[in-house]
Design an enzyme around this catalytic site. Structure first.
Site, PDB file in Angstrom:
ATOM      1  N   SER A 122      59.656  29.159  40.247  1.00 53.63           N
ATOM      2  CA  SER A 122      60.950  29.354  39.906  1.00 53.63           C
ATOM      3  C   SER A 122      62.053  29.556  40.956  1.00 53.63           C
ATOM      4  O   SER A 122      62.227  28.583  41.690  1.00 53.63           O
ATOM      5  CB  SER A 122      60.755  30.526  38.750  1.00 53.63           C
ATOM      6  N   HIS A 153      58.047  27.440  30.892  1.00 51.38           N
ATOM      7  CA  HIS A 153      58.080  27.836  32.094  1.00 51.38           C
ATOM      8  C   HIS A 153      57.062  28.674  32.723  1.00 51.38           C
ATOM      9  O   HIS A 153      57.082  29.034  34.056  1.00 51.38           O
ATOM     10  CB  HIS A 153      59.410  28.839  32.208  1.00 51.38           C
ATOM     11  N   ASP A 171      60.041  23.159  29.123  1.00 60.06           N
ATOM     12  CA  ASP A 171      60.629  24.359  29.848  1.00 60.06           C
ATOM     13  C   ASP A 171      62.194  24.446  29.581  1.00 60.06           C
ATOM     14  O   ASP A 171      62.640  23.603  29.658  1.00 60.06           O
ATOM     15  CB  ASP A 171      60.293  23.768  31.219  1.00 60.06           C
TER      16      ASP A 171
END
Length: 206
Positions: free
Chosen positions: A104, A185, A154
């Site tokens: 991320s 995610h 996502d």
């Protein structure tokens, strides 16, 4: 250059072995990905810095003004600082290979490092990166191995931007693999296995 530019954790491996830098997601810290790093690269020295930006108490590596809206000036600052941190550890260790893993926000700063210093990492794993801008790669990524992992649903990293990032990296010569799953995610087992295969191949010289 300073090896202590960031608060960080080191999990030592054999001298002269590979170095694996692991970069956490928003709200994580220097402990978040250490055990994953050890699992993926058992013989590597793991180096895990903590992001130096606080977003309402959540650690990040660079500032943003909204979801998916980056403070590009601060991203440039953070990228330069992280590049110096990585180089300092590499110079001190003279490793057999330099590996990177980010999730991320950590994947975003790692991607920015790859654009800024293409020769820094032998292999990089970008887990759920979001690159909403057109990168300028300062050199060639020829011979560099990059794994991008992503979820088809996502909500933070839309699949079309993942595909665009793949195209940018491939156009600059990188050996790119994209590992998808059908979720969002979160990190799933197929991503972890793909990262393990990539690092094992680099370390073994395959």
């Amino acid at each position: 250059m300073s090896k202590d530019a960031f608060i960080h954790k080191v999990l030592p491996g054999p001298p002269g072995g590979s170095l694996l830098f692991v970069l956490h997601g928003t709200g994580g810290d220097e402990s978040q990905l250490v055990s994953l790093g050890r699992d993926l690269a058992p013989q590597a020295t793991i180096i895990s810095p903590r992001g130096d930006v606080s977003e309402q108490g959540a650690a990040r590596f660079f500032r943003r003004t909204g979801e998916g809206v980056y403070d590009m000036h601060d991203l440039a600052r953070a990228t330069g600082k992280m590049a110096e941190f990585v180089k300092a550890h590499v110079e001190a260790a003279t490793p057999s290979a330099v590996l990177g893993l980010g999730y991320s926000n950590g994947a975003n700063i790692l991607a920015s490092l790859v654009f800024e210093a293409p020769d820094l990492f032998d292999a990089s794993v970008l887990m759920h990166p979001l690159i909403p801008f057109e990168p300028e790669v300062k050199g060639s990524l020829a011979g560099r191995q990059i794994l991008v992992t992503a979820g088809r649903r996502d909500p933070i990293c839309p699949p079309n931007l993942t595909a665009r990032l793949e195209a940018y990296l491939r156009a600059d010569g990188a050996d790119v693999t994209v590992e998808w799953h059908e979720g969002g995610h979160e990190v799933r087992p197929n991503e972890i296995e793909a990262a393990r295969r990539l690092f094992a191949g680099v370390v073994q010289g395959v």
